[in-house]
Design a protein around this motif. Structure first.
Motif, PDB file in Angstrom:
ATOM      1  N   GLY A 153      19.138   0.350  -0.295  1.00 63.80           N
ATOM      2  CA  GLY A 153      19.803   1.688   0.576  1.00 63.80           C
ATOM      3  C   GLY A 153      18.612   2.579   1.087  1.00 63.80           C
ATOM      4  O   GLY A 153      17.631   2.037   1.348  1.00 63.80           O
ATOM      5  N   THR A 198       0.712  -1.491   0.037  1.00 60.90           N
ATOM      6  CA  THR A 198      -0.137  -0.102  -0.135  1.00 60.90           C
ATOM      7  C   THR A 198       0.843   1.225  -0.118  1.00 60.90           C
ATOM      8  O   THR A 198       0.209   2.432  -0.071  1.00 60.90           O
ATOM      9  CB  THR A 198      -0.960  -0.049   1.199  1.00 60.90           C
ATOM     10  N   ARG A 199       2.186   0.955   0.247  1.00 60.49           N
ATOM     11  CA  ARG A 199       2.981   2.359   0.235  1.00 60.49           C
ATOM     12  C   ARG A 199       4.634   2.060  -0.002  1.00 60.49           C
ATOM     13  O   ARG A 199       4.794   0.919  -0.202  1.00 60.49           O
ATOM     14  CB  ARG A 199       3.039   2.838   1.836  1.00 60.49           C
ATOM     15  N   TYR A 215      16.417  -3.481  14.140  1.00 63.66           N
ATOM     16  CA  TYR A 215      16.030  -3.456  12.664  1.00 63.66           C
ATOM     17  C   TYR A 215      17.046  -4.201  11.926  1.00 63.66           C
ATOM     18  O   TYR A 215      16.616  -5.018  10.902  1.00 63.66           O
ATOM     19  CB  TYR A 215      15.897  -2.113  12.244  1.00 63.66           C
ATOM     20  N   THR A 267      10.797   7.148   0.978  1.00 60.45           N
ATOM     21  CA  THR A 267       9.231   6.569   1.334  1.00 60.45           C
ATOM     22  C   THR A 267       8.853   7.091   2.618  1.00 60.45           C
ATOM     23  O   THR A 267       9.699   7.838   3.226  1.00 60.45           O
ATOM     24  CB  THR A 267       9.351   5.097   1.546  1.00 60.45           C
ATOM     25  N   ILE A 318       7.903   1.100  -1.307  1.00 63.37           N
ATOM     26  CA  ILE A 318       8.418   0.182  -2.174  1.00 63.37           C
ATOM     27  C   ILE A 318       7.398  -0.764  -2.613  1.00 63.37           C
ATOM     28  O   ILE A 318       7.311  -1.229  -3.837  1.00 63.37           O
ATOM     29  CB  ILE A 318       9.567  -0.500  -1.506  1.00 63.37           C
ATOM     30  N   SER A 338       7.119  -6.934   1.088  1.00 65.32           N
ATOM     31  CA  SER A 338       7.600  -5.536   1.634  1.00 65.32           C
ATOM     32  C   SER A 338       6.998  -4.996   2.945  1.00 65.32           C
ATOM     33  O   SER A 338       7.512  -3.681   3.226  1.00 65.32           O
ATOM     34  CB  SER A 338       7.404  -4.393   0.334  1.00 65.32           C
ATOM     35  N   ASP A 387      -2.489  -8.350   9.418  1.00 64.31           N
ATOM     36  CA  ASP A 387      -1.125  -7.986  10.081  1.00 64.31           C
ATOM     37  C   ASP A 387      -0.327  -9.262   9.921  1.00 64.31           C
ATOM     38  O   ASP A 387      -0.506 -10.327  10.358  1.00 64.31           O
ATOM     39  CB  ASP A 387      -1.419  -7.504  11.549  1.00 64.31           C
ATOM     40  N   VAL A 388       1.014  -8.913   9.305  1.00 66.72           N
ATOM     41  CA  VAL A 388       1.691 -10.141   8.951  1.00 66.72           C
ATOM     42  C   VAL A 388       2.589 -10.720  10.268  1.00 66.72           C
ATOM     43  O   VAL A 388       3.031 -12.015   9.911  1.00 66.72           O
ATOM     44  CB  VAL A 388       2.844  -9.722   7.707  1.00 66.72           C
ATOM     45  N   ARG A 421      -2.291  -3.235   7.120  1.00 70.67           N
ATOM     46  CA  ARG A 421      -3.124  -3.142   8.155  1.00 70.67           C
ATOM     47  C   ARG A 421      -4.183  -1.939   8.061  1.00 70.67           C
ATOM     48  O   ARG A 421      -5.170  -2.550   8.393  1.00 70.67           O
ATOM     49  CB  ARG A 421      -2.313  -2.697   9.501  1.00 70.67           C
ATOM     50  N   ASP A 422      -3.778  -1.147   7.235  1.00 70.52           N
ATOM     51  CA  ASP A 422      -4.974   0.011   7.071  1.00 70.52           C
ATOM     52  C   ASP A 422      -5.839  -0.167   5.887  1.00 70.52           C
ATOM     53  O   ASP A 422      -5.444  -0.129   4.707  1.00 70.52           O
ATOM     54  CB  ASP A 422      -3.909   1.144   6.878  1.00 70.52           C
ATOM     55  N   SER A 471      15.147  -7.193   2.431  1.00 79.12           N
ATOM     56  CA  SER A 471      15.884  -6.698   3.532  1.00 79.12           C
ATOM     57  C   SER A 471      16.558  -5.359   3.508  1.00 79.12           C
ATOM     58  O   SER A 471      15.524  -4.419   3.450  1.00 79.12           O
ATOM     59  CB  SER A 471      17.165  -7.764   3.602  1.00 79.12           C
ATOM     60  N   ILE A 476      15.742   4.889   0.583  1.00 77.20           N
ATOM     61  CA  ILE A 476      14.613   5.140  -0.568  1.00 77.20           C
ATOM     62  C   ILE A 476      13.913   5.939  -0.095  1.00 77.20           C
ATOM     63  O   ILE A 476      13.327   5.957   1.092  1.00 77.20           O
ATOM     64  CB  ILE A 476      13.984   3.567  -0.853  1.00 77.20           C
ATOM     65  N   LYS A 483      16.491  -7.528   9.811  1.00 76.21           N
ATOM     66  CA  LYS A 483      16.968  -7.575   8.280  1.00 76.21           C
ATOM     67  C   LYS A 483      18.255  -8.671   7.962  1.00 76.21           C
ATOM     68  O   LYS A 483      18.037  -9.010   6.767  1.00 76.21           O
ATOM     69  CB  LYS A 483      17.177  -6.326   7.831  1.00 76.21           C
TER      70      LYS A 483
HETATM   71  P1  NDP Z   1       6.547   2.145   4.369  1.00 77.02           P
HETATM   72  O1  NDP Z   1       6.466   2.657   5.460  1.00 77.02           O
HETATM   73  O2  NDP Z   1       6.501   3.206   3.129  1.00 77.02           O
HETATM   74  O3  NDP Z   1       5.662   0.835   3.891  1.00 77.02           O
HETATM   75  C1  NDP Z   1       5.632   0.105   4.753  1.00 77.02           C
HETATM   76  C2  NDP Z   1       4.457  -0.929   4.327  1.00 77.02           C
HETATM   77  O4  NDP Z   1       4.119  -2.243   5.033  1.00 77.02           O
HETATM   78  C3  NDP Z   1       2.993  -0.310   4.181  1.00 77.02           C
HETATM   79  O5  NDP Z   1       2.279  -0.881   3.284  1.00 77.02           O
HETATM   80  C4  NDP Z   1       2.400  -0.754   5.695  1.00 77.02           C
HETATM   81  O6  NDP Z   1       0.950  -0.595   5.431  1.00 77.02           O
HETATM   82  C5  NDP Z   1       3.045  -2.399   5.527  1.00 77.02           C
HETATM   83  N1  NDP Z   1       3.090  -3.035   6.936  1.00 77.02           N
HETATM   84  C6  NDP Z   1       3.903  -2.285   7.982  1.00 77.02           C
HETATM   85  N2  NDP Z   1       3.654  -3.324   8.983  1.00 77.02           N
HETATM   86  C7  NDP Z   1       2.625  -4.236   8.740  1.00 77.02           C
HETATM   87  C8  NDP Z   1       2.242  -5.613   9.217  1.00 77.02           C
HETATM   88  N3  NDP Z   1       2.289  -5.703  10.496  1.00 77.02           N
HETATM   89  N4  NDP Z   1       1.243  -6.244   8.674  1.00 77.02           N
HETATM   90  C9  NDP Z   1       1.175  -5.809   7.366  1.00 77.02           C
HETATM   91  N5  NDP Z   1       1.623  -4.806   6.697  1.00 77.02           N
HETATM   92  C10 NDP Z   1       2.331  -3.930   7.121  1.00 77.02           C
HETATM   93  O7  NDP Z   1       7.911   1.559   4.055  1.00 77.02           O
HETATM   94  P2  NDP Z   1       9.057   1.194   2.870  1.00 77.02           P
HETATM   95  O8  NDP Z   1       8.420   0.910   1.522  1.00 77.02           O
HETATM   96  O9  NDP Z   1      10.240   2.366   2.822  1.00 77.02           O
HETATM   97  O10 NDP Z   1       9.588  -0.094   3.192  1.00 77.02           O
HETATM   98  C11 NDP Z   1       9.352  -1.436   2.643  1.00 77.02           C
HETATM   99  C12 NDP Z   1      10.409  -2.192   3.082  1.00 77.02           C
HETATM  100  O11 NDP Z   1      11.565  -2.115   2.492  1.00 77.02           O
HETATM  101  C13 NDP Z   1      10.385  -2.459   4.493  1.00 77.02           C
HETATM  102  O12 NDP Z   1      10.562  -3.985   4.877  1.00 77.02           O
HETATM  103  C14 NDP Z   1      11.664  -1.684   4.982  1.00 77.02           C
HETATM  104  O13 NDP Z   1      12.117  -2.266   6.104  1.00 77.02           O
HETATM  105  C15 NDP Z   1      12.442  -2.018   3.671  1.00 77.02           C
HETATM  106  N6  NDP Z   1      13.502  -1.251   3.428  1.00 77.02           N
HETATM  107  C16 NDP Z   1      13.117   0.166   3.209  1.00 77.02           C
HETATM  108  C17 NDP Z   1      14.346   1.173   2.913  1.00 77.02           C
HETATM  109  C18 NDP Z   1      13.878   2.857   2.943  1.00 77.02           C
HETATM  110  O14 NDP Z   1      14.676   3.550   2.966  1.00 77.02           O
HETATM  111  N7  NDP Z   1      12.597   3.169   2.394  1.00 77.02           N
HETATM  112  C19 NDP Z   1      15.750   0.593   3.123  1.00 77.02           C
HETATM  113  C20 NDP Z   1      15.849  -0.362   3.126  1.00 77.02           C
HETATM  114  C21 NDP Z   1      14.762  -1.470   3.523  1.00 77.02           C
HETATM  115  P3  NDP Z   1       0.124  -0.411   6.968  1.00 77.02           P
HETATM  116  O15 NDP Z   1       0.983   0.527   7.735  1.00 77.02           O
HETATM  117  O16 NDP Z   1      -1.080  -0.334   6.468  1.00 77.02           O
HETATM  118  O17 NDP Z   1       0.277  -1.874   7.469  1.00 77.02           O
END
Ligand code: NDP
Length: 288
Positions: A229, A33-34, A198, A233, A36, A133, A107-108, A56-57, A184, A231, A202
């Motif tokens: 790295g 949903t958000r 964290y 978001t 990556i 993701s 909720d995963v 979750r949302d 990761s 990103i 990872k």
């Molecule tokens: P965002 O915060 O933009 O998005 C996170 C997503 O995960 C949302 O869709 C959120 O939806 C969902 N989510 C979070 N917790 C849960 C849960 N318990 N159950 C189901 N869904 C969940 O994060 P990014 O896109 O930045 O990150 C994506 C992945 O990439 C993550 O694993 C992050 O650790 C990893 N990453 C990101 C980096 C960055 O710089 N952005 C760098 C390296 C890794 P909702 O809240 O509605 O549940």
């Protein structure tokens, strides 16, 4: 079980025509949903894959299905099917002929919820690609780390990834095909101040994925890892301007990554037939 049906209710669906490279495939994206995950959902949808997102949302899920996956959306289900009621799972079972994108509230970190949602998804179609993701960051120096935050990070990032992989792998083994891409982070490889827990979550995803790639290789299923790295978001929105400048100065390509940069790597790995057990850094040359 009503509680589980509530947690995993199908929220909305949209429709797509499949004449593209990933036509007749189904891609599951927890965290779609958000950031990556959303960029990956859009890219895979453009390639013709049917998308199932988990998060979750539920308001956000509905928004993505109705607005973000445009122009593939052509209609929406009636309001009754988008609410979390006891008929919700039944309705998703009856949608087997539909080719629309789907979203489930889940909720995963909750294994029961994950198992139930994967059962529901596989009634709609077999999962060809899994990109995990869903993740959270709760940064703190270890000695000051809130124990609940520590548990939440491990339960979401690591346990969530493992629950989803475990539930999805069964179907892929049966079909002798599939590609799993677990997300990761470079800090899972190299570490970072303020990110002990964290990083642990990872780093564990890497060991988990390498082992799983060995378990599933003989069944024709690939398992790879992307280590992004920095990103742009929601997760990195709180990085200070000073730190951002420092990161960019240390990045060969001189910029933060965009979610689409990671999505392209996911698409590459999903389509690769002879790459498994690998970790692909997508960090613009931050750490060499
Ligand atoms: P965002 O915060 O933009 O998005 C996170 C997503 O995960 C949302 O869709 C959120 O939806 C969902 N989510 C979070 N917790 C849960 C849960 N318990 N159950 C189901 N869904 C969940 O994060 P990014 O896109 O930045 O990150 C994506 C992945 O990439 C993550 O694993 C992050 O650790 C990893 N990453 C990101 C980096 C960055 O710089 N952005 C760098 C390296 C890794 P909702 O809240 O509605 O549940």
């Amino acid at each position: 079980v009503p509680v589980i049906q509530t947690m995993c209710s199908p929220l909305c669906r949209s429709y797509t025509t499949n004449t593209k490279p990933l036509a007749n495939t189904l891609t599951l994206i927890p965290g779609g949903t958000r950031g990556i995950g959303l960029a990956t959902a859009k890219l895979f949808a453009r390639q013709g894959s049917r998308i199932v997102i988990l998060a979750r949302d539920h308001h956000r899920i509905q928004h993505v299905l109705q607005k973000e996956l445009d122009p593939y959306v052509s209609s929406f289900p009636p309001a009754s099917s988008s609410s979390s009621n006891s008929n919700s799972n039944h309705q998703s079972h009856n949608q087997t002929q539909d080719q629309g994108h789907l979203g489930f509230q889940c909720d995963v970190s909750n294994q029961e919820a994950v198992d139930q949602v994967i059962k529901d998804v596989t009634k709609v179609g077999s999962i060809d690609y899994l990109i995990t993701s869903a993740g959270i960051a709760r940064d703190s120096l270890l000695i000051a780390h809130n124990p609940q935050d520590m548990e939440n990070v491990i339960n979401t990032n690591l346990m969530g990834t493992m629950w989803i992989n475990k539930a999805v792998a069964k179907g892929m083994i049966r079909r002798k095909k599939g590609a799993i891409i677990n997300i990761s982070s470079v800090v899972g490889i190299h570490g970072n101040i303020g990110q002990t827990v964290y990083s642990a979550s990872k780093a564990a995803i890497i060991g988990f994925s390498k082992s799983l790639s060995k378990e599933l290789g003989s069944r024709g299923v690939t398992v790879n890892v992307i280590a992004p790295g920095y990103i742009d978001t929601d997760m990195t929105a709180g990085v200070s301007e000073e730190r951002r400048k420092d990161i960019i100065a240390r990045t060969s390509l001189g910029r933060f990554g965009q979610p689409e940069d990671v999505a392209e790597a996911a698409l590459f790995l999903a389509q690769s037939k002879f790459i498994t057990g690998q970790v692909l850094k997508v960090d613009g040359g931050l750490i060499l």
